[in-house]
Write a protein that holds these residues in place. Structure first.
Motif, PDB file in Angstrom:
ATOM      1  N   GLN A 150       0.847  -1.235  -0.057  1.00 14.60           N
ATOM      2  CA  GLN A 150      -0.180  -0.018   0.066  1.00 14.60           C
ATOM      3  C   GLN A 150       0.782   1.480   0.069  1.00 14.60           C
ATOM      4  OE1 GLN A 150      -2.429  -0.861   3.304  1.00 14.60           O
ATOM      5  NE2 GLN A 150      -4.029  -1.820   2.401  1.00 14.60           N
ATOM      6  N   GLN A 151       2.257   1.014   0.012  1.00 14.92           N
ATOM      7  CA  GLN A 151       3.264   2.224   0.031  1.00 14.92           C
ATOM      8  C   GLN A 151       3.042   2.848  -1.234  1.00 14.92           C
ATOM      9  OE1 GLN A 151       7.100   1.269   1.205  1.00 14.92           O
ATOM     10  NE2 GLN A 151       6.369   0.423   3.256  1.00 14.92           N
ATOM     11  N   ARG A 152       3.133   4.535  -1.212  1.00 12.94           N
ATOM     12  CA  ARG A 152       3.164   5.054  -2.523  1.00 12.94           C
ATOM     13  C   ARG A 152       4.617   5.481  -2.739  1.00 12.94           C
ATOM     14  NH1 ARG A 152      -1.562   6.922  -3.869  1.00 12.94           N
ATOM     15  NH2 ARG A 152      -3.760   6.620  -2.432  1.00 12.94           N
ATOM     16  N   GLY A 153       4.769   5.794  -3.883  1.00 13.34           N
ATOM     17  CA  GLY A 153       6.098   6.151  -4.311  1.00 13.34           C
ATOM     18  C   GLY A 153       7.195   5.085  -4.508  1.00 13.34           C
ATOM     19  N   ILE A 154       6.963   4.013  -4.550  1.00 13.01           N
ATOM     20  CA  ILE A 154       7.862   2.863  -4.741  1.00 13.01           C
ATOM     21  C   ILE A 154       8.310   2.707  -6.212  1.00 13.01           C
ATOM     22  CG2 ILE A 154       8.394   0.392  -4.457  1.00 13.01           C
ATOM     23  CD1 ILE A 154       6.108   0.408  -2.421  1.00 13.01           C
ATOM     24  N   PRO A 155       9.453   2.560  -6.617  1.00 14.18           N
ATOM     25  CA  PRO A 155       9.880   2.536  -8.026  1.00 14.18           C
ATOM     26  C   PRO A 155       9.187   1.432  -8.591  1.00 14.18           C
ATOM     27  CG  PRO A 155      11.762   3.011  -6.676  1.00 14.18           C
ATOM     28  CD  PRO A 155      10.636   2.822  -5.758  1.00 14.18           C
ATOM     29  N   HIS A 156       8.907   1.505 -10.108  1.00 15.20           N
ATOM     30  CA  HIS A 156       8.013   0.606 -10.790  1.00 15.20           C
ATOM     31  C   HIS A 156       8.503  -0.842 -10.637  1.00 15.20           C
ATOM     32  CE1 HIS A 156       5.233  -0.945 -13.590  1.00 15.20           C
ATOM     33  NE2 HIS A 156       6.310  -1.212 -14.301  1.00 15.20           N
ATOM     34  N   HIS A 157       9.772  -1.103 -10.805  1.00 12.54           N
ATOM     35  CA  HIS A 157      10.450  -2.307 -10.686  1.00 12.54           C
ATOM     36  C   HIS A 157      10.586  -3.216  -9.467  1.00 12.54           C
ATOM     37  CE1 HIS A 157      14.183  -0.134  -9.196  1.00 12.54           C
ATOM     38  NE2 HIS A 157      14.263  -1.617  -8.874  1.00 12.54           N
ATOM     39  N   GLN A 158      10.404  -2.235  -8.377  1.00 15.48           N
ATOM     40  CA  GLN A 158      10.451  -2.656  -7.002  1.00 15.48           C
ATOM     41  C   GLN A 158       9.081  -3.090  -6.446  1.00 15.48           C
ATOM     42  OE1 GLN A 158      12.173   0.075  -4.258  1.00 15.48           O
ATOM     43  NE2 GLN A 158      14.361  -0.326  -4.991  1.00 15.48           N
ATOM     44  N   ARG A 159       8.049  -2.275  -7.198  1.00 13.03           N
ATOM     45  CA  ARG A 159       6.647  -2.449  -6.853  1.00 13.03           C
ATOM     46  C   ARG A 159       6.175  -3.706  -7.521  1.00 13.03           C
ATOM     47  NH1 ARG A 159       1.659  -1.578  -9.337  1.00 13.03           N
ATOM     48  NH2 ARG A 159      -0.203  -0.896  -7.976  1.00 13.03           N
ATOM     49  N   LYS A 160       6.719  -4.275  -8.737  1.00 12.94           N
ATOM     50  CA  LYS A 160       6.397  -5.373  -9.342  1.00 12.94           C
ATOM     51  C   LYS A 160       7.033  -6.620  -8.634  1.00 12.94           C
ATOM     52  CE  LYS A 160       6.492  -5.624 -13.838  1.00 12.94           C
ATOM     53  NZ  LYS A 160       5.064  -5.683 -14.379  1.00 12.94           N
ATOM     54  N   GLN A 161       8.103  -6.409  -7.969  1.00 13.22           N
ATOM     55  CA  GLN A 161       8.753  -7.663  -7.253  1.00 13.22           C
ATOM     56  C   GLN A 161       8.054  -7.756  -5.938  1.00 13.22           C
ATOM     57  OE1 GLN A 161      12.975  -6.089  -6.805  1.00 13.22           O
ATOM     58  NE2 GLN A 161      13.524  -7.310  -8.376  1.00 13.22           N
ATOM     59  N   LEU A 162       7.403  -6.647  -5.397  1.00 11.58           N
ATOM     60  CA  LEU A 162       6.729  -6.719  -4.170  1.00 11.58           C
ATOM     61  C   LEU A 162       5.407  -7.482  -4.503  1.00 11.58           C
ATOM     62  CD1 LEU A 162       7.145  -3.166  -2.104  1.00 11.58           C
ATOM     63  CD2 LEU A 162       7.553  -5.703  -1.370  1.00 11.58           C
ATOM     64  N   PHE A 163       4.788  -6.994  -5.329  1.00 10.22           N
ATOM     65  CA  PHE A 163       3.499  -7.812  -5.834  1.00 10.22           C
ATOM     66  C   PHE A 163       3.660  -9.135  -6.024  1.00 10.22           C
ATOM     67  CE2 PHE A 163       1.311  -3.449  -5.795  1.00 10.22           C
ATOM     68  CZ  PHE A 163       0.269  -3.966  -5.314  1.00 10.22           C
ATOM     69  N   THR A 164       4.790  -9.112  -6.572  1.00  9.97           N
ATOM     70  CA  THR A 164       4.892 -10.905  -7.001  1.00  9.97           C
ATOM     71  C   THR A 164       5.167 -11.637  -5.990  1.00  9.97           C
ATOM     72  OG1 THR A 164       5.855 -10.227  -9.340  1.00  9.97           O
ATOM     73  CG2 THR A 164       6.708 -12.405  -8.302  1.00  9.97           C
ATOM     74  N   ALA A 165       5.813 -11.172  -5.035  1.00  8.80           N
ATOM     75  CA  ALA A 165       6.321 -11.924  -3.598  1.00  8.80           C
ATOM     76  C   ALA A 165       5.015 -12.111  -3.003  1.00  8.80           C
ATOM     77  CB  ALA A 165       7.469 -11.178  -2.944  1.00  8.80           C
ATOM     78  N   GLY A 166       4.274 -11.048  -2.809  1.00  7.37           N
ATOM     79  CA  GLY A 166       3.039 -11.008  -2.071  1.00  7.37           C
ATOM     80  C   GLY A 166       2.265 -11.945  -2.746  1.00  7.37           C
ATOM     81  N   ALA A 167       2.223 -12.286  -4.138  1.00 10.87           N
ATOM     82  CA  ALA A 167       1.241 -13.058  -4.491  1.00 10.87           C
ATOM     83  C   ALA A 167       1.822 -14.742  -4.375  1.00 10.87           C
ATOM     84  CB  ALA A 167       1.345 -13.022  -6.214  1.00 10.87           C
ATOM     85  N   ARG A 168       3.030 -14.775  -4.199  1.00  8.60           N
ATOM     86  CA  ARG A 168       3.797 -16.051  -3.943  1.00  8.60           C
ATOM     87  C   ARG A 168       3.162 -16.282  -2.324  1.00  8.60           C
ATOM     88  NH1 ARG A 168       4.278 -20.354  -2.687  1.00  8.60           N
ATOM     89  NH2 ARG A 168       6.224 -21.672  -3.065  1.00  8.60           N
ATOM     90  N   LEU A 169       3.293 -15.743  -1.407  1.00 12.30           N
ATOM     91  CA  LEU A 169       2.931 -15.780  -0.223  1.00 12.30           C
ATOM     92  C   LEU A 169       1.220 -16.039  -0.176  1.00 12.30           C
ATOM     93  CD1 LEU A 169       4.885 -13.313   1.808  1.00 12.30           C
ATOM     94  CD2 LEU A 169       4.935 -15.583   2.191  1.00 12.30           C
ATOM     95  N   ALA A 170       0.326 -15.447  -0.959  1.00  9.79           N
ATOM     96  CA  ALA A 170      -1.089 -15.767  -0.764  1.00  9.79           C
ATOM     97  C   ALA A 170      -1.139 -16.967  -1.476  1.00  9.79           C
ATOM     98  CB  ALA A 170      -1.645 -14.655  -1.611  1.00  9.79           C
ATOM     99  N   ALA A 171      -0.474 -17.259  -2.328  1.00  8.68           N
ATOM    100  CA  ALA A 171      -0.775 -18.669  -2.998  1.00  8.68           C
ATOM    101  C   ALA A 171      -0.212 -19.746  -1.897  1.00  8.68           C
ATOM    102  CB  ALA A 171       0.224 -18.775  -4.351  1.00  8.68           C
ATOM    103  N   MET A 172       0.766 -19.444  -1.116  1.00  9.94           N
ATOM    104  CA  MET A 172       1.269 -20.398  -0.318  1.00  9.94           C
ATOM    105  C   MET A 172      -0.101 -20.436   0.691  1.00  9.94           C
ATOM    106  SD  MET A 172       4.930 -20.420   1.965  1.00  9.94           S
ATOM    107  CE  MET A 172       5.836 -20.080   0.488  1.00  9.94           C
ATOM    108  N   ALA A 173      -0.301 -19.299   1.346  1.00  9.79           N
ATOM    109  CA  ALA A 173      -1.403 -19.459   2.201  1.00  9.79           C
ATOM    110  C   ALA A 173      -2.749 -20.205   1.624  1.00  9.79           C
ATOM    111  CB  ALA A 173      -1.924 -18.040   2.809  1.00  9.79           C
TER     112      ALA A 173
END
Length: 290
Positions: free
Chosen positions: A34-57
Motif C-alpha cells: 500500500q506504500q506510495r512512491g515505490i519505483p516501478h520495478h520494486q513495486r512489481k517485485q513486491l506484488f510478485t512476492a506477495g502473490a507467492r505468499l498468498a498462494a502459499m496461504a
C-alpha cells in the motif's frame, strides 16, 4: 520468509504454518503493497512476492481442509500476480487451483484451469512450470477416465521436463520441481486409470526420493498401497498404508489424510477380513470413522 515458510510447510504440513503466513501477510506485506512512491520495478517485485505468499496461504488452507479460504487466497494471489506481471508464477497459481478442483471432485474444472495455465505460461521460458501444468491436466483427465488425453498430457509433461536445462536456469518459483514430482503425479494418474503396475513403480520411486517430505511420503505410500490392492496383494497394501499412517505423526496435512481415506474406502469390500479390521482400528483416531 518465503523459503522459511515453504520449509515449514513441507516438514509439518499446511495446518502447522497457515496462521503464521496469514499474520505475516497481514502485518508486514500488505502495508508494503500500500506504500506510495515505490519505483516501478520494486513495486512489481513486491506484488510478485506477495502473490507467492498468498498462494502459499492458499495451499496451507487447502491442507487444513478450509477449502473456501483456500480458493479466496489463491484468487487473491492471482490478482497480486497480475500486478507483478510474473507469468511463470501465474501459471503455478493456476496449477494450484487446478489441483484443488481435481481433489475436490471437479476434474473438468481442473483440466480447464490447467489448460489456462499452459496458455498463460507457454512463452514464459519455464519448462518445469509447464511440466507441472501438463501433469495437472493429466490428473484431471485421469479422474475423468480419459486415458488417451491423460497419456498425451503426461507425454507433454515429460517433454517439458526433458527440455529444462536445470533448476538454476528456471524461475525461482519452480525450482522445487524435479522428475520426482512428475513421478508422484503420474502415479496418481495411473492409479485412477486402474494401471496398477505403472502406479506401483512410480509410487515406489516417489517414496524413495521424498524421504524428507513427509506429506509427499504419506500421499505416495497411499497410492502405492492402492496399487498393491488393485493387484490383489492385501498384505502388502495394508503394510504400506500402515507405514503412511505412522508417518503422519506431527504432520498437519488434510491432503495426506484424504489420500489414506481414499485407500480405506477401497477396502470396503474386504472389511470383514482381520487385516482390514485391524487397519481400520489403527486408522480411526487419525482418519475418523469410516
Amino acid at each position: 520468509m518465503i523459503k522459511m515458510f515453504d520449509q515449514m510447510d513441507n516438514t509439518y504440513g499446511g495446518g502447522g504454518v497457515h496462521s503464521s503466513i496469514v499474520n505475516y501477510l497481514t502485518i508486514e506485506v500488505v502495508p508494503m503493497l500500500q506504500q506510495r512512491g515505490i519505483p516501478h520495478h520494486q513495486r512489481k517485485q513486491l506484488f510478485t512476492a506477495g502473490a507467492r505468499l498468498a498462494a502459499m496461504a492458499g495451499w496451507c488452507s487447502y491442507d487444513s481442509a478450509e477449502y473456501g479460504l483456500a480458493l479466496c487466497n489463491m484468487n487473491m494471489a492471482l490478482s497480486l500476480c497480475r500486478e507483478g506481471g510474473d507469468r511463470v508464477l501465474g501459471g503455478q497459481i493456476l496449477a494450484g487451483l487446478s489441483h484443488l478442483f481435481i481433489n475436490l471432485g471437479y476434474p473438468r474444472d481442473g483440466v480447464a484451469l490447467a489448460r489456462t495455465g499452459i496458455a498463460t505460461a507457454k512463452s514464459a521460458g519455464s519448462p518445469m512450470g509447464l511440466m507441472r501444468l501438463h501433469a495437472m491436466a493429466a490428473r484431471g483427465y485421469a479422474a475423468l477416465g480419459d486415458g488417451r488425453a491423460a497419456t498425451a498430457s503426461l507425454h507433454g509433461a515429460t517433454q517439458s521436463l526433458d527440455v529444462s536445462r536445470g533448476a538454476l536456469q528456471e524461475s525461482e518459483w519452480v525450482r522445487y520441481l524435479d522428475p520426482h514430482y512428475l513421478e508422484a503425479e503420474a502415479a496418481l494418474c495411473h492409479r485412477d486409470l486402474g494401471e496398477s503396475a505403472k502406479a506401483e513403480r512410480l509410487a515406489e520411486a516417489s517414496v524413495s526420493a521424498n524421504a524428507e517430505r513427509r506429506r509427499r511420503q504419506a500421499i505416495s505410500r497411499s497410492v502405492l498401497a492402492t496399487a498393491h490392492l488393485q493387484q490383489g496383494r492385501l498384505d502388502e497394501a495394508i503394510n504400506t498404508a500402515t507405514h503412511a499412517l505412522n508417518g503422519l505423526g506431527g504432520v498437519h496435512s488434510e491432503r495426506s489424510v484424504q489420500a489414506l481415506r481414499e485407500f480405506r474406502t477401497r477396502l470396503e469390500p474386504r472389511r470383514n477380513e482381520p487385516l482390514v479390521r485391524e487397519f481400520e482400528r489403527k486408522a480411526k483416531p487419525i482418519l475418523g470413522a469410516a
